[in-house]
Design a protein around this motif. Structure first.
Motif, PDB file in Angstrom:
ATOM      1  N   ILE A 141       0.834  -1.204   0.000  1.00  0.00           N
ATOM      2  CA  ILE A 141       0.000   0.000   0.000  1.00  0.00           C
ATOM      3  C   ILE A 141       0.874   1.261   0.000  1.00  0.00           C
ATOM      4  O   ILE A 141       0.559   2.254  -0.669  1.00  0.00           O
ATOM      5  N   LEU A 142       1.976   1.210   0.737  1.00  0.00           N
ATOM      6  CA  LEU A 142       2.879   2.362   0.795  1.00  0.00           C
ATOM      7  C   LEU A 142       3.385   2.737  -0.587  1.00  0.00           C
ATOM      8  O   LEU A 142       3.334   3.908  -0.998  1.00  0.00           O
ATOM      9  N   VAL A 143       3.867   1.759  -1.337  1.00  0.00           N
ATOM     10  CA  VAL A 143       4.396   2.049  -2.672  1.00  0.00           C
ATOM     11  C   VAL A 143       3.281   2.489  -3.612  1.00  0.00           C
ATOM     12  O   VAL A 143       3.456   3.421  -4.414  1.00  0.00           O
ATOM     13  N   ALA A 144       2.115   1.852  -3.526  1.00  0.00           N
ATOM     14  CA  ALA A 144       0.990   2.265  -4.362  1.00  0.00           C
ATOM     15  C   ALA A 144       0.632   3.726  -4.108  1.00  0.00           C
ATOM     16  O   ALA A 144       0.391   4.499  -5.056  1.00  0.00           O
ATOM     17  N   TYR A 145       0.621   4.119  -2.853  1.00  0.00           N
ATOM     18  CA  TYR A 145       0.261   5.494  -2.511  1.00  0.00           C
ATOM     19  C   TYR A 145       1.334   6.472  -2.978  1.00  0.00           C
ATOM     20  O   TYR A 145       1.024   7.552  -3.494  1.00  0.00           O
ATOM     21  N   LEU A 146       2.611   6.093  -2.822  1.00  0.00           N
ATOM     22  CA  LEU A 146       3.696   6.961  -3.283  1.00  0.00           C
ATOM     23  C   LEU A 146       3.654   7.141  -4.798  1.00  0.00           C
ATOM     24  O   LEU A 146       3.882   8.239  -5.314  1.00  0.00           O
ATOM     25  N   ILE A 147       3.359   6.051  -5.523  1.00  0.00           N
ATOM     26  CA  ILE A 147       3.249   6.145  -6.972  1.00  0.00           C
ATOM     27  C   ILE A 147       2.076   7.048  -7.355  1.00  0.00           C
ATOM     28  O   ILE A 147       2.173   7.872  -8.279  1.00  0.00           O
ATOM     29  N   SER A 193      -0.955 -13.019  -4.257  1.00  0.00           N
ATOM     30  CA  SER A 193      -1.671 -12.200  -3.274  1.00  0.00           C
ATOM     31  C   SER A 193      -0.952 -10.896  -2.943  1.00  0.00           C
ATOM     32  O   SER A 193      -1.588  -9.835  -2.849  1.00  0.00           O
ATOM     33  N   ILE A 194       0.357 -10.930  -2.775  1.00  0.00           N
ATOM     34  CA  ILE A 194       1.079  -9.724  -2.366  1.00  0.00           C
ATOM     35  C   ILE A 194       1.147  -8.726  -3.513  1.00  0.00           C
ATOM     36  O   ILE A 194       0.968  -7.521  -3.311  1.00  0.00           O
ATOM     37  N   ALA A 195       1.377  -9.211  -4.717  1.00  0.00           N
ATOM     38  CA  ALA A 195       1.341  -8.311  -5.876  1.00  0.00           C
ATOM     39  C   ALA A 195      -0.045  -7.688  -6.017  1.00  0.00           C
ATOM     40  O   ALA A 195      -0.179  -6.490  -6.311  1.00  0.00           O
ATOM     41  N   ASN A 196      -1.089  -8.493  -5.781  1.00  0.00           N
ATOM     42  CA  ASN A 196      -2.452  -7.986  -5.923  1.00  0.00           C
ATOM     43  C   ASN A 196      -2.783  -6.927  -4.879  1.00  0.00           C
ATOM     44  O   ASN A 196      -3.601  -6.033  -5.135  1.00  0.00           O
ATOM     45  N   MET A 197      -2.177  -7.029  -3.695  1.00  0.00           N
ATOM     46  CA  MET A 197      -2.368  -5.971  -2.698  1.00  0.00           C
ATOM     47  C   MET A 197      -2.014  -4.613  -3.290  1.00  0.00           C
ATOM     48  O   MET A 197      -2.713  -3.617  -3.086  1.00  0.00           O
ATOM     49  N   TYR A 198      -0.927  -4.580  -4.023  1.00  0.00           N
ATOM     50  CA  TYR A 198      -0.464  -3.337  -4.664  1.00  0.00           C
ATOM     51  C   TYR A 198      -1.346  -2.957  -5.848  1.00  0.00           C
ATOM     52  O   TYR A 198      -1.850  -1.828  -5.932  1.00  0.00           O
ATOM     53  N   PHE A 199      -1.527  -3.883  -6.794  1.00  0.00           N
ATOM     54  CA  PHE A 199      -2.275  -3.573  -8.009  1.00  0.00           C
ATOM     55  C   PHE A 199      -3.675  -3.048  -7.687  1.00  0.00           C
ATOM     56  O   PHE A 199      -4.132  -2.068  -8.277  1.00  0.00           O
ATOM     57  N   MET A 200      -4.350  -3.704  -6.762  1.00  0.00           N
ATOM     58  CA  MET A 200      -5.740  -3.358  -6.485  1.00  0.00           C
ATOM     59  C   MET A 200      -5.857  -2.059  -5.693  1.00  0.00           C
ATOM     60  O   MET A 200      -6.787  -1.278  -5.912  1.00  0.00           O
ATOM     61  N   PHE A 201      -4.921  -1.803  -4.789  1.00  0.00           N
ATOM     62  CA  PHE A 201      -4.986  -0.551  -4.035  1.00  0.00           C
ATOM     63  C   PHE A 201      -4.723   0.633  -4.950  1.00  0.00           C
ATOM     64  O   PHE A 201      -5.399   1.670  -4.847  1.00  0.00           O
ATOM     65  N   LEU A 202      -3.757   0.489  -5.859  1.00  0.00           N
ATOM     66  CA  LEU A 202      -3.516   1.563  -6.822  1.00  0.00           C
ATOM     67  C   LEU A 202      -4.753   1.788  -7.682  1.00  0.00           C
ATOM     68  O   LEU A 202      -5.118   2.931  -7.993  1.00  0.00           O
ATOM     69  N   GLY A 203      -5.411   0.701  -8.057  1.00  0.00           N
ATOM     70  CA  GLY A 203      -6.635   0.822  -8.843  1.00  0.00           C
ATOM     71  C   GLY A 203      -7.715   1.600  -8.113  1.00  0.00           C
ATOM     72  O   GLY A 203      -8.415   2.430  -8.713  1.00  0.00           O
ATOM     73  N   ILE A 204      -7.872   1.340  -6.822  1.00  0.00           N
ATOM     74  CA  ILE A 204      -8.860   2.071  -6.026  1.00  0.00           C
ATOM     75  C   ILE A 204      -8.531   3.557  -5.991  1.00  0.00           C
ATOM     76  O   ILE A 204      -9.414   4.416  -6.104  1.00  0.00           O
ATOM     77  N   LEU A 205      -7.247   3.886  -5.853  1.00  0.00           N
ATOM     78  CA  LEU A 205      -6.838   5.296  -5.858  1.00  0.00           C
ATOM     79  C   LEU A 205      -7.125   5.946  -7.213  1.00  0.00           C
ATOM     80  O   LEU A 205      -7.611   7.080  -7.288  1.00  0.00           O
TER      81      LEU A 205
END
Length: 275
Positions: free
Chosen positions: A121-127, A202-214
């Protein structure tokens, strides 16, 4: 030989499980956050490289190259050092051999999984804050998230099994290599296989999906993605769990059963003296 044999790999996996089980909670949290971040970096790299690549070399070629660049995530985890939940599904080999207890392994899984989520989530938010997604890359990232969140539960589960069978094998054979170059080659080809095949991590999807929500909150990205209403609606907290739960369970089955248990059954007589 300049690599470890399969028997030596099983013995090394037991020793590794014992060491991982001894990590303190702060250590697991820091190393887990790093692993989640590293996998997210691989996911972002894959998105950037492949967002328009299929138009030039076809879908198969795009998936192949996407898998190659995504492998940087596991390379960083293994060589730099980090704790990845999916890779740690190999740890039950240590419990079966008496090197660690299942309660110790469950403790590791819990804290590492939570930390992987935080790092992703941290990296998704930073991106998202960086604005690097603006344009066609953001639309493609939203499509990736929507496809994952709208995946039927059964399909997500079985794709999770297939994924972590391969990912844990990548961790397994990377331990055979005795130098950095060998470890990189051992990781790249299995990870290329899982990404190109469309399996679910699962761990990759944590990132992909959170970025998608943003990204769903940006009208320009939504318009550019041109998703069907049902798929766009799936990009939500509910859609996040709809994918993450079955994929995580599938990842556990794939790594534990098809690697840890199977190799224990083969080499259990060679592991009796390991403690």
């Amino acid at each position: 030989m300049n690599f470890k044999t399969p028997v030596q790999l099983a013995q090394a996996a037991c020793t590794t499980a014992k060491a991982k089980a001894a990590w303190s909670v702060p250590q697991m949290l820091v190393l887990g956050i790093l692993a989640g971040a590293y996998i997210a970096f691989g996911g972002w790299m894959m998105t950037v490289v492949t967002h328009d690549l299929a138009d030039h070399i076809g879908l198969g070629g795009s998936r192949f190259i996407g898998g190659a660049v995504f492998a940087v995530g596991l390379i960083l985890v293994v060589i730099a050092g980090a704790e990845l939940f999916t890779g740690n599904c190999l740890m039950p080999l240590g419990a079966l051999s008496g090197c660690a207890t299942m309660s110790q392994i469950a403790r590791n899984w819990f804290w590492v999984y939570v930390a992987n989520l935080l790092g992703s989530i941290l990296v998704a938010y930073l991106i998202f804050l960086s604005g690097l997604w603006k344009g066609p890359i953001g639309a493609y990232a939203l499509k990736i998230a929507a496809n994952k969140m709208s995946l039927p539960v059964g399909e997500a589960f079985f794709r999770g099994i297939l994924c972590n069978w391969i990912v844990v094998l990548a961790v397994w054979i990377s331990m055979a290599a005795l130098d950095v170059v060998g470890k990189i080659f051992a990781i790249v080809f299995p990870i290329m296989t899982f990404v190109a095949s469309g399996f679910e991590h699962s761990i990759a999807n944590m990132y992909f999906m959170f970025l998608g929500i943003l990204l769903k909150g940006n009208p320009d990205v939504v318009a550019a993605a041109a998703l069907p209403e049902a798929k766009l609606a799936a990009v939500s907290a509910g859609g996040y769990l709809n994918n993450l739960v079955p994929v995580t369970l599938g990842n556990m089955v794939g790594g534990i059963l098809f690697v840890a248990v199977f190799y224990f059954l083969v080499f259990k007589t060679n592991l009796q003296s390991i403690d």
